[in-house]
Design a protein around this motif. Structure first.
Motif, mmCIF file in Angstrom:
data_model
loop_
_atom_site.group_PDB
_atom_site.id
_atom_site.type_symbol
_atom_site.label_atom_id
_atom_site.label_comp_id
_atom_site.label_asym_id
_atom_site.label_seq_id
_atom_site.Cartn_x
_atom_site.Cartn_y
_atom_site.Cartn_z
ATOM 1 N N LEU A 22 59.405 62.300 13.887
ATOM 2 C CA LEU A 22 58.689 62.595 12.406
ATOM 3 C C LEU A 22 59.129 62.462 10.645
ATOM 4 C CD1 LEU A 22 57.545 66.781 12.512
ATOM 5 C CD2 LEU A 22 56.107 64.147 12.734
ATOM 6 N N LYS A 23 60.775 62.160 11.663
ATOM 7 C CA LYS A 23 62.115 61.864 10.717
ATOM 8 C C LYS A 23 61.807 60.669 10.240
ATOM 9 C CE LYS A 23 66.733 62.695 8.172
ATOM 10 N NZ LYS A 23 67.247 63.803 8.493
ATOM 11 N N THR A 24 61.593 59.741 11.691
ATOM 12 C CA THR A 24 62.112 58.431 11.607
ATOM 13 C C THR A 24 60.792 58.179 10.723
ATOM 14 O OG1 THR A 24 62.798 58.327 14.210
ATOM 15 C CG2 THR A 24 62.344 56.710 13.632
ATOM 16 N N PHE A 25 59.651 58.712 11.237
ATOM 17 C CA PHE A 25 58.301 57.675 10.682
ATOM 18 C C PHE A 25 58.077 58.167 8.873
ATOM 19 C CE2 PHE A 25 56.706 57.424 14.842
ATOM 20 C CZ PHE A 25 55.943 56.645 15.298
ATOM 21 N N ASN A 26 59.326 59.036 8.397
ATOM 22 C CA ASN A 26 59.421 59.278 7.202
ATOM 23 C C ASN A 26 57.693 60.514 6.898
ATOM 24 O OD1 ASN A 26 61.242 58.985 4.852
ATOM 25 N ND2 ASN A 26 59.980 58.010 3.699
ATOM 26 N N LEU A 27 58.062 61.292 7.739
ATOM 27 C CA LEU A 27 57.524 62.331 7.195
ATOM 28 C C LEU A 27 57.905 63.814 6.676
ATOM 29 C CD1 LEU A 27 54.789 61.498 10.624
ATOM 30 C CD2 LEU A 27 54.036 61.381 7.599
ATOM 31 N N SER A 31 68.013 82.838 24.383
ATOM 32 C CA SER A 31 66.898 82.326 25.058
ATOM 33 C C SER A 31 66.367 80.921 24.931
ATOM 34 C CB SER A 31 66.066 83.055 24.411
ATOM 35 O OG SER A 31 64.746 82.467 23.864
ATOM 36 N N GLY A 32 67.749 79.940 24.862
ATOM 37 C CA GLY A 32 68.719 78.724 24.151
ATOM 38 C C GLY A 32 69.077 78.676 23.185
ATOM 39 N N LEU A 33 69.145 77.447 22.802
ATOM 40 C CA LEU A 33 69.837 76.975 22.157
ATOM 41 C C LEU A 33 68.933 77.045 21.065
ATOM 42 C CD1 LEU A 33 72.308 75.935 21.449
ATOM 43 C CD2 LEU A 33 72.151 73.741 21.522
ATOM 44 N N TRP A 34 69.612 77.925 19.340
ATOM 45 C CA TRP A 34 68.350 77.457 18.416
ATOM 46 C C TRP A 34 69.102 76.741 16.402
ATOM 47 C CZ3 TRP A 34 63.990 79.547 17.842
ATOM 48 C CH2 TRP A 34 63.465 80.501 18.565
ATOM 49 N N TYR A 35 68.033 76.105 16.881
ATOM 50 C CA TYR A 35 68.662 74.759 15.518
ATOM 51 C C TYR A 35 68.414 75.495 14.136
ATOM 52 C CZ TYR A 35 70.497 71.246 18.386
ATOM 53 O OH TYR A 35 71.547 70.758 19.407
ATOM 54 N N GLU A 36 69.329 75.363 13.553
ATOM 55 C CA GLU A 36 68.751 75.543 11.807
ATOM 56 C C GLU A 36 68.507 74.419 11.132
ATOM 57 O OE1 GLU A 36 69.554 79.549 9.127
ATOM 58 O OE2 GLU A 36 70.783 78.154 8.686
ATOM 59 N N PHE A 37 67.423 73.857 10.300
ATOM 60 C CA PHE A 37 67.400 72.732 9.627
ATOM 61 C C PHE A 37 67.183 73.566 8.045
ATOM 62 C CE2 PHE A 37 66.526 69.586 12.725
ATOM 63 C CZ PHE A 37 66.475 70.329 13.973
ATOM 64 N N ARG A 38 68.340 73.204 7.753
ATOM 65 C CA ARG A 38 68.382 73.308 6.139
ATOM 66 C C ARG A 38 67.485 72.633 5.001
ATOM 67 N NH1 ARG A 38 74.642 76.518 5.080
ATOM 68 N NH2 ARG A 38 73.671 78.159 7.006
ATOM 69 N N ASN A 39 66.938 72.746 3.838
ATOM 70 C CA ASN A 39 66.527 71.941 3.467
ATOM 71 C C ASN A 39 65.717 70.929 4.555
ATOM 72 O OD1 ASN A 39 67.295 73.444 0.671
ATOM 73 N ND2 ASN A 39 68.995 72.645 0.323
ATOM 74 N N MET A 40 64.455 71.386 5.037
ATOM 75 C CA MET A 40 63.611 70.470 5.824
ATOM 76 C C MET A 40 62.719 70.542 4.212
ATOM 77 S SD MET A 40 61.417 70.520 8.702
ATOM 78 C CE MET A 40 62.501 70.319 9.955
ATOM 79 N N GLN A 41 61.734 69.315 3.959
ATOM 80 C CA GLN A 41 61.214 68.896 3.349
ATOM 81 C C GLN A 41 59.892 68.089 3.935
ATOM 82 O OE1 GLN A 41 61.696 67.102 -0.448
ATOM 83 N NE2 GLN A 41 63.253 68.364 -0.347
ATOM 84 N N ILE A 42 58.601 68.934 4.214
ATOM 85 C CA ILE A 42 57.594 67.444 4.238
ATOM 86 C C ILE A 42 57.431 66.380 2.940
ATOM 87 C CG2 ILE A 42 55.206 67.402 4.600
ATOM 88 C CD1 ILE A 42 55.643 70.846 5.264
#
Lengths: 592, 309
Positions: A414-419, A433-444
């Protein structure tokens, strides 16, 4: 006490509006179940006397008729919501703005007396058969049957004015009004019809579908539920299908989905026994979202359940939750939400159910686990550094995204498509229950559906990320103060219209309650621009262009409008002994 | 500019609580040039704010009238907006004095119906001696090996952090004293992977035999701890003039937060940066400090010397 019209109006205000979250759309979805529930709450709290033989809906309709009936004719003259209307004269306009400012700064409750009548109008709409057309003739026939009152053209116009006044009042209180006029013969009746999300028949049909298809899907989160709904949409009633497939009214669509989700969560559909009163069949449940708590001393992140209030819930009285051997109190945080529970969520993907005590209606609180979560900044205090599931992220709005590693590749795509874009991606290896990621300041970044169709998204991502609105307005800068849309008037705002293409939009700024437009200008989408208010007051910025139309309200406050905040839940202190029994807070030194 | 400081207090009072980040943004919007950390500390000293350990979140304090140490007036601390100020004006004649880098000091000569008494005097009774304060600084462990951090060390002479090319000269052997390594450091993680990696830490390495640990507090407190532990570097001192009830502290030896708060709450005035004949470094002047306070401070530690002028 046998409730009269005013008692009903106040009871409706308490359950429909008092705890409705600021900045959200208001629908007066009232049906017989709602009225029974509201009345039972009043009986249980000792305010009203129980009526064994009579239905509460009949009692409500009688109260409306007694108050507004005049020899078989509706007479709205007794409803004087004058002070809430935009009045005609200059002096009255000034007075009206003063009242608005007073309400905003004092958080005063001035409940519109029209609420009872407007709810009765919506009840008429919900009582129409699900196969019945919403025509003017049908509507007023049903109105006459239920209220035993005739409604002439003059009173129909009067009722429309009450809806407009009510909308204005909602705007002043930072809610989004949704009732609107119709076209041609539907001009007047569209107001109550627009509030009617589910008629009785629609609900019964939905419960049947749940009963037949959903028994193995308990505790679905909103993401899973939306995916299920989309797969089973064709089985639902026509009215529901119409709203769900109408992308141009996203507010109504979202409100309907929420109403359906609440029915699903209550599991009243589990045993569809028509003979039982609805409230006895219902296992009422509260739902909890997710609240992000950051310990700034150690840098550690904790996620906690964030209980949401439900529609028609009377929040008076104490409500407790059982957690292992402990009893935890649910403490009011703000309209629509209790304070986050002091329970650390180790696995955000796992659902948990907690037993509730202290209410005859509410039995459980359910945290519906999910592999993906989007947490937005506090809408009442946007720069406070606090993030939770207050609402779905809007395009252009920065948010924190929490997900399992499984979704990483899709997000990168999605980031590659600039979405979408994000500032930073961090590992949260203390979650299970698995490896969790936190994305900071994500934007649509993009809103056009055709651009999003290039990537096949799983429901766990599309629920949060796929934009449902074609344009949004991002507000930055200025000096925000507590409350949705509150700013100190003298500091210019930095705005940006987020849309799929950089086209021109027509913008106009109006003071609420005033006919005249203060200024109009043209603004290209996706480019920042400044907006300065001419003085303090309540304003609406209307934006119209190729991507659609939107309106944003602002309360531009003066320093004199500010009031001390009283409901601070977490007051810090400086300990003066090791055990922290002696504490200092400002000028106070006290022992605990 | 004084009005901008008042506006900051109004905003904080209406907001109620928040993060250091939104405090910083508001200071910027209001055009306040001082460092946000300094602004936050000054507001804490005046009793307007309290902060969470780590100082990343703040809450406004409840408004109250405090009696001065000389018992001749009452000043207002805590939440304040123009509306409440008007209400107080209706009750009594208020004296409004502007001060550098802080909201106006609001005071009155007549006793308010509701006040908290002399807070500084009560606080004086709770102040621990410096040895106790020093012994109770919080010890912390580093999350990662030393090599994963970038280090800067506080240079006492230059009064600034200086970048270190590698890791500091500290020894893990508890029986070897680290005279070279003892000091105040600023640590940044070289590669950020986890949320906690974002935090720049200011820590004090105590390299004494049998101790060997990292201590955490605000920078001013750690700098003071360094002087306290190493009296051979420079003597800790303060200057007092009884006739004017003024007390001076060398700026670079600024006292730990709770001690300074006692000095500030004695009068409701922040320290004023000044110079004094015979001293070739800047000093902080506190006003309205009675003689009995000074006697109390003299007993805080043998290493803290008073010079009467």
């Amino acid at each position: 006490m046998i409730p009269n019209y005013s008692d009903w109006t106040l009871a409706l205000y308490e359950v429909l509006l008092k705890n409705h979250p600021e900045g959200q759309a208001v629908y007066l979805q009232i049906d017989t179940d709602s009225l029974e529930q509201i009345a039972q709450q009043q009986v249980e709290s000792g305010n009203w006397r129980n009526q064994e033989q009579t239905s509460w809906t009949q009692a409500f309709l009688r109260a409306v008729r007694d108050y507004l009936g005049d020899r078989g004719q509706l007479n709205l003259a007794r409803i004087k919501d004058y002070y809430l209307c935009p009045p005609p004269s200059q002096a009255q306009r000034y007075e009206c703005r003063q009242i608005a400012r007073y309400q905003l700064s004092h958080q005063a409750v001035i409940c519109p007396l029209s609420l009872g009548f407007l709810a009765a109008q919506v009840l008429v709409a919900t009582q129409m058969r699900s196969d019945q057309e919403f025509s003017s003739g049908n509507y007023y026939n049903r109105f006459r049957q239920l209220l035993q009152l005739d409604c002439n053209h003059l009173e129909r116009q009067g009722a429309a004015r009450l809806w407009q006044t009510f909308n204005y009042w909602l705007q002043l209180r930072q809610w989004i009004p949704t009732a609107h006029a119709g076209q041609g013969p539907q001009r007047f009746i569209q107001y109550p019809i627009s509030q009617c999300l589910l008629r009785q028949g629609d609900r019964q049909k939905f419960e049947q579908v749940l009963n037949q298809t959903c028994r193995t899907h308990q505790n679905m989160g909103p993401q899973g539920f939306e995916a299920w709904l989309s797969a089973h949409q064709q089985l639902l009633s026509r009215h529901v299908r119409n709203i769900l497939s109408r992308p141009e009214d996203d507010l109504q669509r979202q409100a309907l989905i929420q109403a359906l989700y609440a029915i699903y969560l209550d599991r009243s559909w589990w045993d569809v026994d028509e003979n039982l009163p609805h409230r006895l069949r219902r296992l009422q449940r509260l739902r909890a979202g997710l609240y992000r708590y950051e310990n700034f001393w150690t840098g550690e992140i904790e996620y906690r359940p964030y209980p949401e209030m439900r529609r028609l819930q009377n929040v008076g009285g104490s409500l407790q939750l059982r957690y292992h051997d402990q009893t935890l109190n649910l403490v009011f945080d703000r309209p629509g939400f209790y304070q986050p529970l002091p329970i650390e969520i180790q696995n955000p993907a796992e659902s948990q159910t907690f037993a509730l005590e202290g209410s005859s209606d509410l039995q459980e609180l359910v945290f519906t686990g999910s592999n993906t979560w989007a947490l937005v900044a506090d809408p009442l205090n946007p720069h406070s550094g606090v993030y939770a599931t207050w609402h779905k992220p809007l395009p252009g709005e920065p948010f924190y995204f929490l997900c399992l590693e499984t979704y990483l590749q899709k997000l990168v795509e999605l980031k590659t498509f600039n979405l979408i874009d994000w500032e930073e991606k961090l590992v949260l290896d203390h979650l299970s229950s698995g490896l969790w990621y936190e994305f900071r300041n994500m934007q649509i970044l993009k809103t056009a559906q055709n651009q999003w169709q290039r990537v096949q998204l799983p429901p766990e991502l599309s629920y949060w990320l796929l934009p449902s609105q074609s344009i949004t307005l991002v507000v930055k800068g200025g000096l925000p103060t507590r409350g949705s849309g509150n700013y100190l008037w003298e500091f210019p705002l930095q705005l940006q219209i987020v849309s799929s293409s950089d086209e021109e939009y027509a913008c106009s700024l109006k003071e609420l309650g005033q006919e005249q437009t203060i200024c109009t200008f043209s603004q290209r989408a996706n480019q920042p621009f400044a907006l300065k208010f001419p003085k303090y007051g309540c304003y609406a910025l209307e934006i119209t262009g190729p991507g659609g139309r939107l309106s944003k309200r602002f309360n531009a406050l003066s320093w004199e409008d500010l009031r001390l905040r009283q409901d601070i839940t977490q007051r810090y202190y400086h300990p003066l002994d090791e055990a922290e029994h002696i504490r200092m807070e400002g000028g106070y030194i006290y022992h605990v | 500019m004084s009005e901008a400081w008042n506006q900051l207090l109004y905003w904080l009072s209406a907001q109620g609580d928040g993060s250091q980040k939104n405090l910083s943004q508001t200071c910027q919007t209001l055009g306040l040039a001082a460092k946000p950390d300094q602004i936050r500390r000054d507001l804490q000293l005046l009793g307007h704010l309290e902060v969470q350990p780590g100082a990343e979140r703040w809450s406004i304090t409840r408004p109250c009238w405090i009696q001065t140490a000389h018992k001749d007036a009452w000043f207002w601390t805590g939440a304040r907006v123009p509306h409440t100020l008007e209400q107080e004006r209706a009750q009594a004649d208020l004296e409004i004095t502007s001060q550098q880098g802080a909201p106006d000091r609001i005071s009155r000569r007549t006793e308010p119906a509701d006040h908290v008494g002399c807070t500084s005097e009560r606080l004086l009774g709770y102040l621990p001696d410096l040895a106790f304060w020093r012994a109770h600084l919080v010890q912390v462990d580093l999350h990662y090996p030393l090599a994963e951090y970038q280090f800067e060390r506080w240079d006492v002479e230059r009064q600034a952090f200086q970048a270190l090319p590698g890791i500091p000269p500290i020894s893990p052997d508890p029986y070897i004293a680290d005279y070279e390594g003892t000091g105040v450091y600023r640590l940044k993680k070289r590669v950020i992977r986890r949320p906690m990696d974002h935090y720049t830490k200011i820590l004090y390495w105590d390299g004494s035999i049998g101790k060997k640990h990292w201590l955490i507090a605000d920078f001013i407190g750690l700098r003071f701890a360094h002087f306290y532990d190493n009296p051979t570097d420079e003597e800790l001192r303060f200057i007092y003039r009884e006739s004017s009830a003024e007390l001076w502290i060398p700026e670079h030896q600024r006292w730990p937060y709770i001690y300074e708060r006692c000095l500030v709450l004695a009068s409701g005035y922040l320290a004023e940066k000044t110079s004094l004949a015979g001293y070739d470094y800047p000093l902080l002047k506190f006003r309205g400090i009675p003689r009995d306070y000074v006697e109390h401070f003299e007993h805080l530690s043998d290493t803290l010397k008073i010079e009467a002028i």
